[in-house]
Design an enzyme around this catalytic site. Sequence first.
Site, PDB file in Angstrom:
ATOM      1  N   GLN A  50       0.800  -1.222   0.000  1.00  0.00           N
ATOM      2  CA  GLN A  50       0.000   0.000   0.000  1.00  0.00           C
ATOM      3  C   GLN A  50       0.837   1.278   0.000  1.00  0.00           C
ATOM      4  O   GLN A  50       0.330   2.338  -0.341  1.00  0.00           O
ATOM      5  CB  GLN A  50      -0.963  -0.015   1.191  1.00  0.00           C
ATOM      6  CG  GLN A  50      -1.991  -1.140   1.067  1.00  0.00           C
ATOM      7  CD  GLN A  50      -2.952  -1.203   2.248  1.00  0.00           C
ATOM      8  OE1 GLN A  50      -2.662  -1.846   3.236  1.00  0.00           O
ATOM      9  NE2 GLN A  50      -4.082  -0.533   2.155  1.00  0.00           N
ATOM     10  N   HIS A  70      -1.814  -5.667 -13.289  1.00  0.00           N
ATOM     11  CA  HIS A  70      -1.204  -5.532 -14.618  1.00  0.00           C
ATOM     12  C   HIS A  70      -1.932  -6.399 -15.637  1.00  0.00           C
ATOM     13  O   HIS A  70      -2.099  -6.026 -16.791  1.00  0.00           O
ATOM     14  CB  HIS A  70       0.286  -5.899 -14.570  1.00  0.00           C
ATOM     15  CG  HIS A  70       1.058  -4.991 -13.676  1.00  0.00           C
ATOM     16  ND1 HIS A  70       2.168  -5.375 -12.978  1.00  0.00           N
ATOM     17  CD2 HIS A  70       0.852  -3.681 -13.348  1.00  0.00           C
ATOM     18  CE1 HIS A  70       2.621  -4.355 -12.261  1.00  0.00           C
ATOM     19  NE2 HIS A  70       1.833  -3.325 -12.466  1.00  0.00           N
ATOM     20  N   ASP A  83       1.910   0.256  -8.082  1.00  0.00           N
ATOM     21  CA  ASP A  83       3.256   0.268  -8.674  1.00  0.00           C
ATOM     22  C   ASP A  83       4.169   1.300  -8.021  1.00  0.00           C
ATOM     23  O   ASP A  83       5.357   1.060  -7.825  1.00  0.00           O
ATOM     24  CB  ASP A  83       3.182   0.589 -10.186  1.00  0.00           C
ATOM     25  CG  ASP A  83       2.587  -0.560 -10.981  1.00  0.00           C
ATOM     26  OD1 ASP A  83       2.228  -1.584 -10.359  1.00  0.00           O
ATOM     27  OD2 ASP A  83       2.463  -0.428 -12.220  1.00  0.00           O
ATOM     28  N   ARG A 108       3.991   0.432  12.824  1.00  0.00           N
ATOM     29  CA  ARG A 108       3.718  -0.926  12.342  1.00  0.00           C
ATOM     30  C   ARG A 108       3.730  -0.912  10.810  1.00  0.00           C
ATOM     31  O   ARG A 108       2.916  -0.243  10.192  1.00  0.00           O
ATOM     32  CB  ARG A 108       2.347  -1.398  12.858  1.00  0.00           C
ATOM     33  CG  ARG A 108       1.891  -2.706  12.246  1.00  0.00           C
ATOM     34  CD  ARG A 108       0.533  -3.152  12.796  1.00  0.00           C
ATOM     35  NE  ARG A 108       0.072  -4.308  12.066  1.00  0.00           N
ATOM     36  CZ  ARG A 108      -1.010  -4.340  11.278  1.00  0.00           C
ATOM     37  NH1 ARG A 108      -1.774  -3.263  11.129  1.00  0.00           N
ATOM     38  NH2 ARG A 108      -1.334  -5.445  10.644  1.00  0.00           N
ATOM     39  N   HIS A 153       0.812  -9.021   4.700  1.00  0.00           N
ATOM     40  CA  HIS A 153      -0.313  -8.078   4.639  1.00  0.00           C
ATOM     41  C   HIS A 153      -0.820  -8.023   3.189  1.00  0.00           C
ATOM     42  O   HIS A 153      -0.579  -7.067   2.456  1.00  0.00           O
ATOM     43  CB  HIS A 153       0.134  -6.693   5.120  1.00  0.00           C
ATOM     44  CG  HIS A 153      -0.994  -5.778   5.504  1.00  0.00           C
ATOM     45  ND1 HIS A 153      -1.084  -5.150   6.729  1.00  0.00           N
ATOM     46  CD2 HIS A 153      -2.100  -5.391   4.835  1.00  0.00           C
ATOM     47  CE1 HIS A 153      -2.180  -4.412   6.789  1.00  0.00           C
ATOM     48  NE2 HIS A 153      -2.814  -4.535   5.638  1.00  0.00           N
ATOM     49  N   ASN A 197      -1.882 -10.403   8.656  1.00  0.00           N
ATOM     50  CA  ASN A 197      -2.920  -9.403   8.830  1.00  0.00           C
ATOM     51  C   ASN A 197      -4.227  -9.933   8.252  1.00  0.00           C
ATOM     52  O   ASN A 197      -4.283 -10.362   7.106  1.00  0.00           O
ATOM     53  CB  ASN A 197      -2.539  -8.121   8.076  1.00  0.00           C
ATOM     54  CG  ASN A 197      -3.556  -7.010   8.302  1.00  0.00           C
ATOM     55  OD1 ASN A 197      -3.698  -6.521   9.409  1.00  0.00           O
ATOM     56  ND2 ASN A 197      -4.279  -6.646   7.257  1.00  0.00           N
ATOM     57  N   GLU A 198      -5.266  -9.939   9.064  1.00  0.00           N
ATOM     58  CA  GLU A 198      -6.638 -10.205   8.628  1.00  0.00           C
ATOM     59  C   GLU A 198      -6.802 -11.489   7.815  1.00  0.00           C
ATOM     60  O   GLU A 198      -7.063 -11.451   6.608  1.00  0.00           O
ATOM     61  CB  GLU A 198      -7.172  -9.008   7.842  1.00  0.00           C
ATOM     62  CG  GLU A 198      -7.167  -7.733   8.675  1.00  0.00           C
ATOM     63  CD  GLU A 198      -7.974  -6.600   8.068  1.00  0.00           C
ATOM     64  OE1 GLU A 198      -8.252  -6.639   6.867  1.00  0.00           O
ATOM     65  OE2 GLU A 198      -8.330  -5.670   8.807  1.00  0.00           O
ATOM     66  N   ASN A 334      -7.881  -5.309  14.585  1.00  0.00           N
ATOM     67  CA  ASN A 334      -8.246  -4.204  13.695  1.00  0.00           C
ATOM     68  C   ASN A 334      -9.744  -3.964  13.848  1.00  0.00           C
ATOM     69  O   ASN A 334     -10.530  -4.916  13.807  1.00  0.00           O
ATOM     70  CB  ASN A 334      -7.991  -4.567  12.230  1.00  0.00           C
ATOM     71  CG  ASN A 334      -6.518  -4.643  11.884  1.00  0.00           C
ATOM     72  OD1 ASN A 334      -5.659  -4.340  12.703  1.00  0.00           O
ATOM     73  ND2 ASN A 334      -6.216  -5.052  10.654  1.00  0.00           N
ATOM     74  N   TYR A 336     -12.843  -1.211  12.454  1.00  0.00           N
ATOM     75  CA  TYR A 336     -13.248  -0.024  11.707  1.00  0.00           C
ATOM     76  C   TYR A 336     -14.717   0.311  11.898  1.00  0.00           C
ATOM     77  O   TYR A 336     -15.082   1.460  11.980  1.00  0.00           O
ATOM     78  CB  TYR A 336     -12.985  -0.222  10.203  1.00  0.00           C
ATOM     79  CG  TYR A 336     -11.525  -0.163   9.851  1.00  0.00           C
ATOM     80  CD1 TYR A 336     -10.934   1.038   9.463  1.00  0.00           C
ATOM     81  CD2 TYR A 336     -10.727  -1.295   9.930  1.00  0.00           C
ATOM     82  CE1 TYR A 336      -9.586   1.109   9.156  1.00  0.00           C
ATOM     83  CE2 TYR A 336      -9.372  -1.236   9.634  1.00  0.00           C
ATOM     84  CZ  TYR A 336      -8.809  -0.030   9.242  1.00  0.00           C
ATOM     85  OH  TYR A 336      -7.472   0.045   8.946  1.00  0.00           O
ATOM     86  N   GLU A 404      -5.144  -1.580  14.113  1.00  0.00           N
ATOM     87  CA  GLU A 404      -5.677  -0.650  13.111  1.00  0.00           C
ATOM     88  C   GLU A 404      -7.028  -0.120  13.558  1.00  0.00           C
ATOM     89  O   GLU A 404      -7.861  -0.869  14.086  1.00  0.00           O
ATOM     90  CB  GLU A 404      -5.896  -1.329  11.745  1.00  0.00           C
ATOM     91  CG  GLU A 404      -4.647  -1.611  10.970  1.00  0.00           C
ATOM     92  CD  GLU A 404      -4.923  -2.324   9.644  1.00  0.00           C
ATOM     93  OE1 GLU A 404      -5.954  -2.054   9.001  1.00  0.00           O
ATOM     94  OE2 GLU A 404      -4.085  -3.172   9.274  1.00  0.00           O
TER      95      GLU A 404
END
Length: 510
Positions: A50, A70, A83, A108, A153, A197-198, A334, A336, A404
């Site tokens: 990310q 791609h 990218d 992190r 991740h 992660n997750e 995490n 949200y 998170e």
Amino acid sequence: MLQINGDNVKSHLLLILCAITLSTAELHKDTQTKKFPDGFLFGASTSAYQIEGAWNVDGKSENIWDHITHKIPCFLSNCDTGDVAANSYYLYKRDVEMMRELGLDFYRFSISWTRILPTSFPDKINEAGKNYYNNLINEMLKYNITPMVTLYHGDLPQKLQQIGGWTNPEVSKWFSDYARVAFELFGDRVKHWFTLNEPKETCNQDYATGFRDLSGIADYLCAKNVLLAHGKAYEVYNNEFRASQNGNVGIVVSVKWYEPETEKEIDAAEDVAIFEWGQFIHPIFSETGDFPKKMKERIAKKSAEQGFPSSRLPNFSPEEVELVRGSADFFGLNHYSTCIAYRNESINGLYESPSYHDDMNVITYTPNDWKSTESASTNVSWGFYKVLTKIRNDYGNPPIYITENGFNSEIGGILDDNRMSYLKSYLNAMLDAISEGSDIRLYSIWSLMDNFEWGTGYKSKYGLYEVNYTSGKFERVPRKSAYFYRNVLKTRVLDINFEPDMSVPICEEN
Ligand code: BGC
């Protein structure tokens, strides 16, 4: 990541919302300022794909996101790819400078598997990849910022994906071999490790893994394998590194709150929690281990009715149950958002069968009143309080790292008052849970800066710092919320009425 919500708001919703609002007011008997416990740590989170960019630079090989973005040039509707992302491969020193501006205790970040091991395996370590993470870690340590590292991740090596990825039973070995390399290379300085992660999003929602096509089968194979991968990595750390490195290792699970639409729907809300996160928490944090009993029974029954000779949910052997049970020094959480759960006859035929959603058999939705035009984020902090309370009660009050929590804006700009309000309410809810006994050790905001968002690219902005993607320089500019967060870190107090003074540059405040 993606949310799977039905959108059927009921006419009696207003009544329920009023009830919820009332109970919220009761839950948060706000004072104007609240102190964080001594020793409580604050940080910010990101992940390799990310932010790093440099997708094919210095020996890094292709991961599943490089591949899919791609292969299908406009895979995301706006044709974004990671990218270049926030260009952190080249701008890591500025990233550390931002950490210093904020006064972070820790940061992190995740390691890109294919940057370290271009073949996916430990036969060849990529020196440039190793140097990049060494430089980042050393730069942080220079300023007393603790590195906390996620090993996986979302960015599986594409080569492994081609041979089944997370559904291949060998993947747990491949992952633990990769984990061993990371412990060896960085464990002298990194003392906090997050294996994956997750896992639920990895298995059920990740666009790039494509398991959606075989839901109800592939996602369960993946679930078993990610849990084994985590368990094996934990075992590698215990057997080979713990004595000399003395760190700790856990996993990160995304935990939403599911509020029953009415009292009648308590069972539906329980079910969705069991499938969505109990699936991964129960095997590690419960006393008995293994997948939750209700989930096992439901899937076995449905599988038999559907003509399968055995359950579509794979079994763990007794040894595997033991490998995974207790395999965490802390619970990385995490959080949200919250949504409403119910089930009625409208569910019949709603989901394809067999499938994960058909097995779960619950409808969830976000009430319109919670939504805003700015963002997919809803500010429903009582859900955070309820989730934390439930984990404390159901799993013996494990040490929790909030890995998170954050607010997505599609508007952008540096005057992000809504992000600041979100942070105030969620920190407040977390403090309420702490005051009632939840063992929460740290809080990490998503995210340090704007970055590539899995389903929406650069449209969704989560950063304390705005990233300028158009100048070619990727300048990072602190938002109002950065000033707010900085004040929390400086005072170790949550002041609900704090209004940042943005006329003083954040760097000069230090
Ligand atoms: C993921 C992040 C993601 C964030 C916001 C979390 O589920 O770990 O990678 O950017 O949600 O969607």
